[in-house]
Design a protein around this motif. Structure first.
Motif, short mmCIF file in Angstrom:
data_model
loop_
_atom_site.label_atom_id
_atom_site.label_comp_id
_atom_site.label_asym_id
_atom_site.label_seq_id
_atom_site.Cartn_x
_atom_site.Cartn_y
_atom_site.Cartn_z
N ALA A 95 -78.25 -14.75 22.72
CA ALA A 95 -77.30 -14.15 23.66
C ALA A 95 -75.95 -14.85 23.56
O ALA A 95 -75.87 -16.05 23.30
N ASP A 96 -74.89 -14.08 23.79
CA ASP A 96 -73.54 -14.65 23.70
C ASP A 96 -72.84 -14.67 25.06
O ASP A 96 -71.62 -14.87 25.13
N GLY A 97 -73.57 -14.46 26.13
CA GLY A 97 -72.98 -14.49 27.47
C GLY A 97 -74.05 -14.61 28.52
O GLY A 97 -75.26 -14.48 28.24
N THR A 98 -73.62 -14.83 29.76
CA THR A 98 -74.60 -15.02 30.83
C THR A 98 -75.40 -13.75 31.11
O THR A 98 -76.57 -13.83 31.46
N GLY A 99 -74.78 -12.57 30.95
CA GLY A 99 -75.51 -11.33 31.17
C GLY A 99 -76.70 -11.20 30.25
O GLY A 99 -77.79 -10.81 30.68
N GLY A 100 -76.51 -11.55 28.98
CA GLY A 100 -77.62 -11.50 28.03
C GLY A 100 -78.71 -12.49 28.36
O GLY A 100 -79.91 -12.20 28.22
N VAL A 101 -78.34 -13.69 28.81
CA VAL A 101 -79.33 -14.70 29.17
C VAL A 101 -80.12 -14.27 30.40
O VAL A 101 -81.35 -14.42 30.46
N ILE A 102 -79.43 -13.69 31.39
CA ILE A 102 -80.12 -13.22 32.59
C ILE A 102 -81.11 -12.12 32.25
O ILE A 102 -82.25 -12.12 32.71
N ALA A 103 -80.70 -11.18 31.40
CA ALA A 103 -81.60 -10.10 30.99
C ALA A 103 -82.80 -10.66 30.22
O ALA A 103 -83.95 -10.23 30.43
N ALA A 104 -82.54 -11.62 29.33
CA ALA A 104 -83.63 -12.22 28.57
C ALA A 104 -84.61 -12.93 29.48
O ALA A 104 -85.84 -12.83 29.31
N ARG A 105 -84.10 -13.64 30.48
CA ARG A 105 -84.98 -14.34 31.41
C ARG A 105 -85.83 -13.34 32.21
O ARG A 105 -87.00 -13.61 32.50
#
Length: 512
Positions: A95-105
């Protein structure tokens, strides 16, 4: 079909490896939040959602996942859960941003919610009762081992690689575990399992999400905040609606007769109580080791290992005496040992060295092993074999909600006592806010201002708050021990054949 001895123990090793990945994922993120904040420019709210998105999804899906495993096949769905967890971990790493990390989590929470109850429900399908206690001990220890491994592994990865490595490390672990499970474990399902009850599933998921959200928000907003109270009221209404729906449903997703089985309920209470107390302690203890005793992140994980060694000792003792003594005396003894360990820890001071901490960590670990492992074994013994997935999902839902409540409730107690005792008079407003907010903030402010008095006072305040948390846990353990001694069935009823719904376990189908 009986699974060969060597094959089933290798299969257990595969399950343990999968649970190990979930175990250290629970704590590995804690050491990376500062790095994520800097590298991804994540604010406090975004960091909170990186943590909480996992918890919300995880808690909501545990119960439906157990039913789906019973109906469609536990091994198949377990492998699907591992695949989701691994793919989401890879997505988080890239992921390249917090949105991607939140979705991954959030998707990692989906995978973990499938794996946790189904890995547990596989145990009675492949192990006979004589070996089940040992299997439960290995399964439980694998999750516990991941808790101190998280800070150890996370600290090492962040020192040598980029932040995404804390997610990427999950991928090879779940691949190896998944391949081994596919090759070694049989498929098992209940052909008589009810169809998926969409209304019941939605009510249960919404009720758990509302409860977990309220628990998560309570420490920051306050327990009397309208949003928090509203979440709790909504949760109570939704869960009451779920119970009412299940009573009238032609094919309920949860057999409510389980809640009238004293063996199942008492063992579940013990497991949930132990999880609640352990979750709270694992929240307050690392900060004590770091900010008060001066350990670094890697050293903190290392210093938690005496608790793990104690848990293993408790597991070994349980395995050797459970067949002769039964579950009740071991669980009650474990709770009393836990109460003693918490009481010992409640005498700690800011000036104590690590040598003074080790003994009570070991005692808490022993008490956890003597409580948690026979409690989970008793739960599996009380479940009809054809309901292993649904029953495991219910127990894991309650356990994980208990752990979240422990972190929130005991964390709130610690914060309130800490804020009342830490002196901030004469400090600049921003420095005073940081010092009152957390012991880590106070240490940073004291270092920046070269204020040794603030540092000493903050450490004393934190030790005082931690002592109160440990004392509360000790009182809770003692109360649950007395309750279980009075209401939990003795050995004669433990040995009775499970028949919570009047069906025989012959309905269970094991497919090679």
């Amino acid at each position: 079909m009986e699974v060969g001895s060597t094959r089933r123990w290798l299969g257990l090793a595969a399950l343990a490896l999968s649970m190990l990945a979930l175990g250290f994922d629970m704590t590995i993120l804690n050491v990376a939040l500062t790095t994520l904040s800097e590298d991804l420019h994540a604010g406090t709210g975004e960091l909170q959602w990186i943590v909480d998105s996992y918890l919300l999804v995880f808690g909501a899906l545990l119960l439906p996942a157990g039913l789906l495993g019973d109906r469609f096949g536990r091994r198949w769905l377990l492998l699907a859960g591992l695949g989701i967890f691994g793919a989401a971990s890879l997505g988080g790493a890239l992921a390249d941003g917090t949105g991607g990390v939140i979705a991954a989590r959030a998707f990692m929470g989906v995978g973990a919610a499938i794996v946790t109850p189904l890995s547990m429900s596989m145990l009675p399908a492949i192990f006979p009762p004589a070996e089940r206690t040992r299997a439960v001990a290995v399964w439980s220890a694998s999750t516990a081992l991941g808790l101190p491994l998280g800070p150890l592994l996370g600290g090492w990865l962040l020192q040598h690689f980029w932040w995404g490595s804390i997610f990427l490390i999950n991928v090879p672990v779940v691949v190896v575990g998944g391949v081994a499970i596919a090759l070694l474990l049989p498929e098992s399902r209940d052909p008589a399992a009810p169809r998926v009850d969409l209304a019941g599933a939605l009510l249960s998921m919404a009720g758990i999400v509302a409860l977990v959200y309220g628990v998560i928000e309570a420490p920051s907003r306050g327990w009397s905040d309208p949003v928090v109270l509203g979440s709790f009221v909504l949760s109570a209404l939704l869960i009451a609606g779920f119970v009412g729906w299940e009573r009238r449903a032609a094919e309920p997703m949860l057999n409510l007769a389980l809640l009238r089985d004293a063996r199942f309920v008492s063992a579940t209470v013990a497991a949930v109580a132990a999880n609640l107390m352990l979750g709270g302690v694992l929240f307050v203890l690392p900060q004590y080791l770091q900010a008060v005793q001066g350990a670094d992140v890697f050293g903190t994980g290392l210093r938690l290992t005496p608790m793990l060694l104690g848990l293993i000792a408790g597991a070994v003792a349980t395995d050797r005496i459970a067949a002769r003594a039964g579950h009740k005396p071991i669980i009650v003894t474990g709770l009393l040992v836990l109460a003693a360990g918490f009481g010992w820890g409640a005498l700690s001071g800011a000036g104590d060295g690590y040598a003074a901490t080790v003994p009570w960590l070991v005692v808490i670990g022993i008490g956890t092993g003597l409580t948690m492992i026979p409690a989970m074994d008793a739960v599996l013994a009380a479940l009809p074999a054809d309901q292993a997935g649904r029953g495991s999902g219910l127990v894991q839902t309650l356990r994980q909600t208990g752990a979240t409540l422990g972190v929130a409730g005991l964390g709130s107690l610690l914060s309130a006592l800490y804020r009342d005792r830490v002196p901030t008079a004469g400090l600049p407003a921003d420095a005073a806010d940081a010092a009152r907010d957390s012991i880590g903030g106070a240490v940073a402010v004291a270092g920046r201002l070269h204020d040794g008095g603030l540092l000493a006072s903050a450490r004393d305040a934190y030790a005082h708050g931690m002592d109160a948390v440990l004392a509360a846990c000790g009182a809770g353990a003692l109360a649950v021990a007395v309750l279980l001694w009075l209401v939990q069935p003795g050995r004669a009823r433990e040995d009775a054949t499970p028949a919570a719904d009047g069906r025989e376990s012959a309905h269970e189908r094991v497919v090679p």
